[in-house]
Scaffold this motif. Sequence first.
Motif, PDB file in Angstrom:
ATOM      1  N   MET A  83       0.834  -1.203   0.000  1.00  0.00           N
ATOM      2  CA  MET A  83       0.000   0.000   0.000  1.00  0.00           C
ATOM      3  C   MET A  83       0.869   1.253   0.000  1.00  0.00           C
ATOM      4  O   MET A  83       1.888   1.316   0.683  1.00  0.00           O
ATOM      5  CB  MET A  83      -0.898   0.010   1.249  1.00  0.00           C
ATOM      6  N   THR A  84       0.444   2.259  -0.777  1.00  0.00           N
ATOM      7  CA  THR A  84       1.126   3.549  -0.754  1.00  0.00           C
ATOM      8  C   THR A  84       0.444   4.459   0.258  1.00  0.00           C
ATOM      9  O   THR A  84      -0.704   4.229   0.645  1.00  0.00           O
ATOM     10  CB  THR A  84       1.116   4.218  -2.144  1.00  0.00           C
ATOM     11  N   ASP A  85       1.142   5.487   0.666  1.00  0.00           N
ATOM     12  CA  ASP A  85       0.636   6.435   1.659  1.00  0.00           C
ATOM     13  C   ASP A  85      -0.374   7.356   0.995  1.00  0.00           C
ATOM     14  O   ASP A  85      -0.014   8.178   0.151  1.00  0.00           O
ATOM     15  CB  ASP A  85       1.807   7.232   2.244  1.00  0.00           C
ATOM     16  N   ARG A  86      -1.640   7.238   1.364  1.00  0.00           N
ATOM     17  CA  ARG A  86      -2.702   8.048   0.753  1.00  0.00           C
ATOM     18  C   ARG A  86      -2.542   9.532   1.074  1.00  0.00           C
ATOM     19  O   ARG A  86      -2.985  10.387   0.329  1.00  0.00           O
ATOM     20  CB  ARG A  86      -4.067   7.580   1.242  1.00  0.00           C
ATOM     21  N   ALA A  87      -1.923   9.831   2.208  1.00  0.00           N
ATOM     22  CA  ALA A  87      -1.737  11.232   2.612  1.00  0.00           C
ATOM     23  C   ALA A  87      -0.687  11.926   1.749  1.00  0.00           C
ATOM     24  O   ALA A  87      -0.691  13.141   1.610  1.00  0.00           O
ATOM     25  CB  ALA A  87      -1.346  11.309   4.079  1.00  0.00           C
ATOM     26  N   ALA A  88       0.236  11.167   1.187  1.00  0.00           N
ATOM     27  CA  ALA A  88       1.293  11.739   0.356  1.00  0.00           C
ATOM     28  C   ALA A  88       0.933  11.543  -1.112  1.00  0.00           C
ATOM     29  O   ALA A  88       1.633  10.866  -1.856  1.00  0.00           O
ATOM     30  CB  ALA A  88       2.628  11.083   0.686  1.00  0.00           C
ATOM     31  N   THR A  89      -0.172  12.124  -1.540  1.00  0.00           N
ATOM     32  CA  THR A  89      -0.704  11.954  -2.887  1.00  0.00           C
ATOM     33  C   THR A  89       0.324  12.298  -3.955  1.00  0.00           C
ATOM     34  O   THR A  89       0.975  13.329  -3.888  1.00  0.00           O
ATOM     35  CB  THR A  89      -1.943  12.848  -3.083  1.00  0.00           C
ATOM     36  N   GLN A 113       1.568   2.916  16.766  1.00  0.00           N
ATOM     37  CA  GLN A 113       0.231   2.692  16.232  1.00  0.00           C
ATOM     38  C   GLN A 113      -0.054   1.200  16.049  1.00  0.00           C
ATOM     39  O   GLN A 113      -1.179   0.744  16.251  1.00  0.00           O
ATOM     40  CB  GLN A 113       0.031   3.446  14.927  1.00  0.00           C
ATOM     41  N   MET A 114       0.968   0.420  15.690  1.00  0.00           N
ATOM     42  CA  MET A 114       0.783  -1.031  15.600  1.00  0.00           C
ATOM     43  C   MET A 114       0.483  -1.592  16.986  1.00  0.00           C
ATOM     44  O   MET A 114      -0.381  -2.453  17.140  1.00  0.00           O
ATOM     45  CB  MET A 114       2.028  -1.704  15.008  1.00  0.00           C
ATOM     46  N   GLN A 115       1.190  -1.091  18.002  1.00  0.00           N
ATOM     47  CA  GLN A 115       0.933  -1.547  19.368  1.00  0.00           C
ATOM     48  C   GLN A 115      -0.484  -1.173  19.800  1.00  0.00           C
ATOM     49  O   GLN A 115      -1.168  -1.967  20.450  1.00  0.00           O
ATOM     50  CB  GLN A 115       1.964  -0.958  20.326  1.00  0.00           C
ATOM     51  N   THR A 116      -0.937   0.040  19.443  1.00  0.00           N
ATOM     52  CA  THR A 116      -2.295   0.468  19.778  1.00  0.00           C
ATOM     53  C   THR A 116      -3.322  -0.422  19.097  1.00  0.00           C
ATOM     54  O   THR A 116      -4.292  -0.861  19.720  1.00  0.00           O
ATOM     55  CB  THR A 116      -2.522   1.941  19.375  1.00  0.00           C
ATOM     56  N   ILE A 135     -12.691  -0.882  11.277  1.00  0.00           N
ATOM     57  CA  ILE A 135     -11.722   0.114  10.819  1.00  0.00           C
ATOM     58  C   ILE A 135     -12.403   0.950   9.751  1.00  0.00           C
ATOM     59  O   ILE A 135     -12.896   0.432   8.754  1.00  0.00           O
ATOM     60  CB  ILE A 135     -10.447  -0.551  10.256  1.00  0.00           C
ATOM     61  N   GLU A 136     -12.427   2.256   9.980  1.00  0.00           N
ATOM     62  CA  GLU A 136     -13.032   3.202   9.039  1.00  0.00           C
ATOM     63  C   GLU A 136     -11.930   3.745   8.139  1.00  0.00           C
ATOM     64  O   GLU A 136     -10.915   4.221   8.634  1.00  0.00           O
ATOM     65  CB  GLU A 136     -13.689   4.362   9.794  1.00  0.00           C
ATOM     66  N   GLU A 137     -12.117   3.700   6.840  1.00  0.00           N
ATOM     67  CA  GLU A 137     -11.101   4.174   5.907  1.00  0.00           C
ATOM     68  C   GLU A 137     -11.155   5.667   5.669  1.00  0.00           C
ATOM     69  O   GLU A 137     -10.296   6.224   5.032  1.00  0.00           O
ATOM     70  CB  GLU A 137     -11.238   3.438   4.569  1.00  0.00           C
ATOM     71  N   ARG A 138     -12.171   6.317   6.175  1.00  0.00           N
ATOM     72  CA  ARG A 138     -12.296   7.752   5.949  1.00  0.00           C
ATOM     73  C   ARG A 138     -11.870   8.516   7.195  1.00  0.00           C
ATOM     74  O   ARG A 138     -11.877   7.991   8.287  1.00  0.00           O
ATOM     75  CB  ARG A 138     -13.738   8.108   5.601  1.00  0.00           C
ATOM     76  N   ALA A 139     -11.555   9.781   6.994  1.00  0.00           N
ATOM     77  CA  ALA A 139     -11.251  10.638   8.130  1.00  0.00           C
ATOM     78  C   ALA A 139     -12.531  10.849   8.923  1.00  0.00           C
ATOM     79  O   ALA A 139     -13.623  10.779   8.372  1.00  0.00           O
ATOM     80  CB  ALA A 139     -10.707  11.976   7.646  1.00  0.00           C
ATOM     81  N   VAL A 161      -2.378   6.161   8.473  1.00  0.00           N
ATOM     82  CA  VAL A 161      -2.537   5.669   7.111  1.00  0.00           C
ATOM     83  C   VAL A 161      -3.764   4.776   6.979  1.00  0.00           C
ATOM     84  O   VAL A 161      -4.448   4.786   5.965  1.00  0.00           O
ATOM     85  CB  VAL A 161      -1.271   4.887   6.683  1.00  0.00           C
ATOM     86  N   LEU A 162      -4.089   4.008   8.001  1.00  0.00           N
ATOM     87  CA  LEU A 162      -5.202   3.071   7.937  1.00  0.00           C
ATOM     88  C   LEU A 162      -6.553   3.741   8.084  1.00  0.00           C
ATOM     89  O   LEU A 162      -7.561   3.199   7.685  1.00  0.00           O
ATOM     90  CB  LEU A 162      -5.067   2.016   9.031  1.00  0.00           C
ATOM     91  N   GLY A 163      -6.609   4.891   8.704  1.00  0.00           N
ATOM     92  CA  GLY A 163      -7.868   5.565   9.000  1.00  0.00           C
ATOM     93  C   GLY A 163      -8.065   5.617  10.491  1.00  0.00           C
ATOM     94  O   GLY A 163      -7.268   6.218  11.202  1.00  0.00           O
ATOM     95  N   CYS A 164      -9.089   4.941  10.995  1.00  0.00           N
ATOM     96  CA  CYS A 164      -9.306   4.922  12.436  1.00  0.00           C
ATOM     97  C   CYS A 164     -10.047   3.656  12.841  1.00  0.00           C
ATOM     98  O   CYS A 164     -10.793   3.090  12.064  1.00  0.00           O
ATOM     99  CB  CYS A 164     -10.071   6.160  12.886  1.00  0.00           C
ATOM    100  N   ALA A 165      -9.792   3.227  14.080  1.00  0.00           N
ATOM    101  CA  ALA A 165     -10.532   2.100  14.655  1.00  0.00           C
ATOM    102  C   ALA A 165     -11.777   2.669  15.305  1.00  0.00           C
ATOM    103  O   ALA A 165     -11.737   3.738  15.913  1.00  0.00           O
ATOM    104  CB  ALA A 165      -9.672   1.376  15.679  1.00  0.00           C
TER     105      ALA A 165
END
Length: 197
Positions: free
Chosen positions: A102-108, A120-123, A137-141, A178-182
């Motif tokens: 996967m590429t970083d969506r924030a770095a378009t 974040q992996m630990q979280t 997991i929500e993919e949107r902000a 990068v993943l969005g939010c849980a």
Amino acid sequence: MASESKDTSVAAVLPGVGDAVGVSSPKWYVAVVNNNSEKSVRDKLTSLGHTSYVATQEQVKVWKNGRRARSEQVVIRSVVFVRCSEPERRLIVSYPFIKRFMTDRAATGTGRLAVIPEPQMQTLRFILGNSDTPVSIEERAFRRGDRVRVVRGGLRGLEGEIVDLTGGDSELLIELSVLGCARLRIDRLNVEPSSML
């Protein structure tokens, strides 16, 4: 959980050497795989000596006859997290069961690969291992809400934003860059505003 493989890649790099010229320190990358193959890909990567993780949560299914069955449900479809160095990642992407990284969506427009920070992996692992309710997991902000900290229960200490739902229920959102939010249901009695703590 059985979904975590033993990390043997760290032993090969001495402490403090990770940034030396020619040595790439391991990072968490996001491998994209076929849907419903996440656990088998994790197992293949583990058998090849790679460190990988699939975001799963143990859930109980109740049948109509009252029988209960526990199962490991994949929370993030088509994704396997791989902790590796850049040279190792180049090898892994050539495997037939890995579609791409996967590429970083924030770095378009940069084509930069998505890297998940270790905290974040630990979280993510903490949330999936300790939540009593299903996590999505929500993919949107998400909209900015009240910043809260969980003060009771298995997720005590976790911080996130509270979102009101219809009917008086609430959900807690925890940002995973990068993943969005849980997103998970939370009883408002178990949280307090972060400013009070």
